[in-house]
Enzyme design. Structure first.
Site, short mmCIF file in Angstrom:
data_model
loop_
_atom_site.label_atom_id
_atom_site.label_comp_id
_atom_site.label_asym_id
_atom_site.label_seq_id
_atom_site.Cartn_x
_atom_site.Cartn_y
_atom_site.Cartn_z
N PHE A 144 22.04 -28.83 -22.98
CA PHE A 144 20.56 -28.97 -22.48
C PHE A 144 19.87 -29.77 -23.48
O PHE A 144 19.74 -29.18 -24.74
CB PHE A 144 19.89 -27.69 -22.13
CG PHE A 144 18.44 -28.05 -21.74
CD1 PHE A 144 18.18 -28.43 -20.30
CD2 PHE A 144 17.40 -28.01 -22.42
CE1 PHE A 144 16.91 -28.58 -19.97
CE2 PHE A 144 16.11 -28.36 -22.32
CZ PHE A 144 15.86 -28.67 -20.88
N ASP A 229 21.54 -31.20 -32.08
CA ASP A 229 20.18 -30.86 -31.60
C ASP A 229 19.90 -29.43 -31.99
O ASP A 229 20.40 -28.61 -31.24
CB ASP A 229 20.36 -31.02 -29.99
CG ASP A 229 18.95 -30.83 -29.24
OD1 ASP A 229 18.00 -30.40 -29.95
OD2 ASP A 229 18.97 -31.28 -27.93
N LYS A 258 10.31 -28.04 -30.40
CA LYS A 258 9.59 -26.72 -30.14
C LYS A 258 8.74 -25.94 -31.50
O LYS A 258 7.54 -26.39 -31.48
CB LYS A 258 10.87 -25.83 -29.81
CG LYS A 258 11.28 -26.31 -28.31
CD LYS A 258 12.16 -25.16 -27.67
CE LYS A 258 12.28 -25.81 -26.17
NZ LYS A 258 13.54 -26.27 -25.86
C1 LIG Z 1 13.78 -27.68 -25.09
C2 LIG Z 1 14.94 -28.48 -25.35
C3 LIG Z 1 14.83 -29.84 -25.53
C4 LIG Z 1 13.70 -30.31 -24.94
O1 LIG Z 1 12.56 -30.34 -25.56
P1 LIG Z 1 11.11 -30.61 -24.65
O2 LIG Z 1 10.00 -30.28 -25.75
O3 LIG Z 1 11.06 -29.65 -23.59
O4 LIG Z 1 11.33 -31.97 -24.12
C5 LIG Z 1 15.84 -30.43 -25.95
N1 LIG Z 1 17.09 -30.12 -26.50
C6 LIG Z 1 17.15 -28.47 -26.67
C7 LIG Z 1 18.40 -27.88 -27.38
C8 LIG Z 1 16.07 -27.54 -25.97
O5 LIG Z 1 15.98 -26.47 -26.26
#
Ligand SMILES: *Cc1c(COP(=O)(O)O)cnc(C)c1O
Length: 403
Positions: A144, A229, A258
């Site tokens: 994700f 990520d 986040k």
């Molecule tokens: C939440 C998330 C994203 C995307 O972040 P947004 O601020 O919702 O666009 C990307 N990578 C990971 C691992 C995430 O948990």
């Protein structure tokens, strides 16, 4: 609510005036502080989700609110057409905290991932020497990374992709946690490997101990960038600054988001090597709000909190307690508990995740399922041991009622 306020159909308005791209629990939050939220009827709930790690420091952490309020009284937005006095400090302080050399400031997590993809491609053409438009990026199944068209192009979640093609080419998907599959997928055209050190959305999936070290080794061997990520796993969630730290390796590039915005506003960043991020030239990338003064002031306050190590320590110590308590539920409606620090994927056997979330809400605990059978537990790192016990007791109670 004030005594004169009329009852308002908040949920009905949401459903009428906004597309149904979410399926929220039927709770309407009006206020929050620390690990607790209060709904419009004055009922309090323990927050066991923390905005998917966007609220690592809890709701309205005083130091973060103070930094925001102070900056609101000075300057909030300049655009990057001009310099401002928070930007360089934010970039320097975040680079120093993360042990990296450069910081590209963006807003949402998806934008940070998009930015990392662009940087990796340009690096591949201008530094590694790949032929124009041939670069490939290897990603993992179950990933994700956000919701943009390019990012859903390499998702393996059919719901996230189904009606949103045609898709962006240039991505290869291999099984998460399988270093041999990764080794087999790397070619002369591989620019980067993009992975989550722990997969959050997939259900807090922790790879085997050697996997991330193997990713590092394969990237070194093949002159490929390792992009981690850490948008959900990073910034103290797992008991260290980065989840990757537990494997004892460094990525070339990290995506952050986040918690970087302190639960106040969207702040994301790509951080990493100077010879990689440094490929960008004026006009090639940007965002009107990226690196704005308010975002930078809040981001700097987040960096100050993380620099103390206090939250990493809380996550490590309280996380051990959380996992011990959740572990007691195995065999009692739970088949497995995964995760690290104050982060757990609880695999349910007797109850759908949605039903469990709703039943927890009735008991004053806000939590959310991911996929059908996994509860994702990710409380704010300011939570206390007694509050963790309270939340876990509610989960135990919900599971007992289902048998
Ligand atoms: C939440 C998330 C994203 C995307 O972040 P947004 O601020 O919702 O666009 C990307 N990578 C990971 C691992 C995430 O948990």
């Amino acid at each position: 609510m004030t005594a004169t306020a009329q009852p308002t159909d908040f949920i009905g308005m949401d459903e009428h005036w906004s597309p149904h791209n979410y399926h929220p629990l039927p709770v309407v939050i009006a206020e929050a502080e620390g690990a607790w939220v209060t709904d419009v009827h004055g009922r309090r709930y323990l927050d066991f989700l923390a905005g998917y790690s966007a609220l690592n420091f809890g709701h309205r952490h005083p130091a973060l609110v103070a930094a925001a309020v102070e900056q609101l009284g000075r300057v909030t937005l300049t655009s990057r057409a001009f310099h401002h006095d928070q930007f360089g400090l934010f970039c320097r302080e975040l680079a120093e905290l993360t042990g990296t050399e450069m910081v590209l400031a963006m807003n949402s997590g998806a934008e940070a991932v998009e930015s990392a993809v662009k940087i990796a491609r340009k690096w591949a053409y201008r530094v590694k020497g790949l032929a124009k438009d041939t670069a490939e990026i290897i990603v993992a199944g179950g990933n994700f990374h956000g919701r943009t068209t390019t990012i859903v192009s390499f998702s393996t979640d059919e719901v996230a992709r189904a009606d949103f093609g045609p898709f962006t080419p240039g991505f290869t998907v291999v099984e998460y946690g399988d270093a041999a599959a990764l080794a087999a997928a790397i070619t002369d055209r591989t620019a980067a490997v993009l992975v989550e050190p722990i997969q959050g959305e997939a259900g807090v999936v922790v790879p085997g101990a050697d996997y991330l070290r193997e990713v590092r080794r394969l990237c070194d061997e093949n002159n490929v960038l390792f992009i981690a990520d850490e948008i959900q796993s990073g910034l103290a969630r797992t008991g260290s600054l980065f989840a990757l730290d537990h494997a004892g390796v460094r990525a070339d590039v990290y995506t952050l988001g986040k918690a970087l915005g302190g639960g106040i506003l969207p702040v994301s960043a790509v951080v990493g090597r100077r010879d990689v991020l440094g490929v960008l030239r004026p006009g090639e990338h940007g965002s009107t709000f990226g690196g704005n003064p308010l975002a930078c002031a809040v981001g700097r306050a987040v960096v100050r909190l993380l620099a103390t190590g206090e939250f990493q320590e809380r996550s490590r110590v309280l996380g051990a307690h959380l996992h011990a308590r959740l572990g007691e539920l195995v065999g009692r409606g739970v088949s497995e508990v995964r995760g690290r620090g104050l982060w757990a994927g609880v695999e349910l056997t007797t109850m759908a995740g949605r039903l469990a979330s709703e039943a927890l809400m009735e008991r004053g605990v806000l939590c959310k399922e991911t996929h059908d059978t996994t509860l994702r537990v990710a409380p704010p790192l300011v939570i206390t041991e007694a509050e963790i016990d309270q939340g876990v007791a509610a989960i135990a109670d919900v599971l007992a009622s289902a048998r």
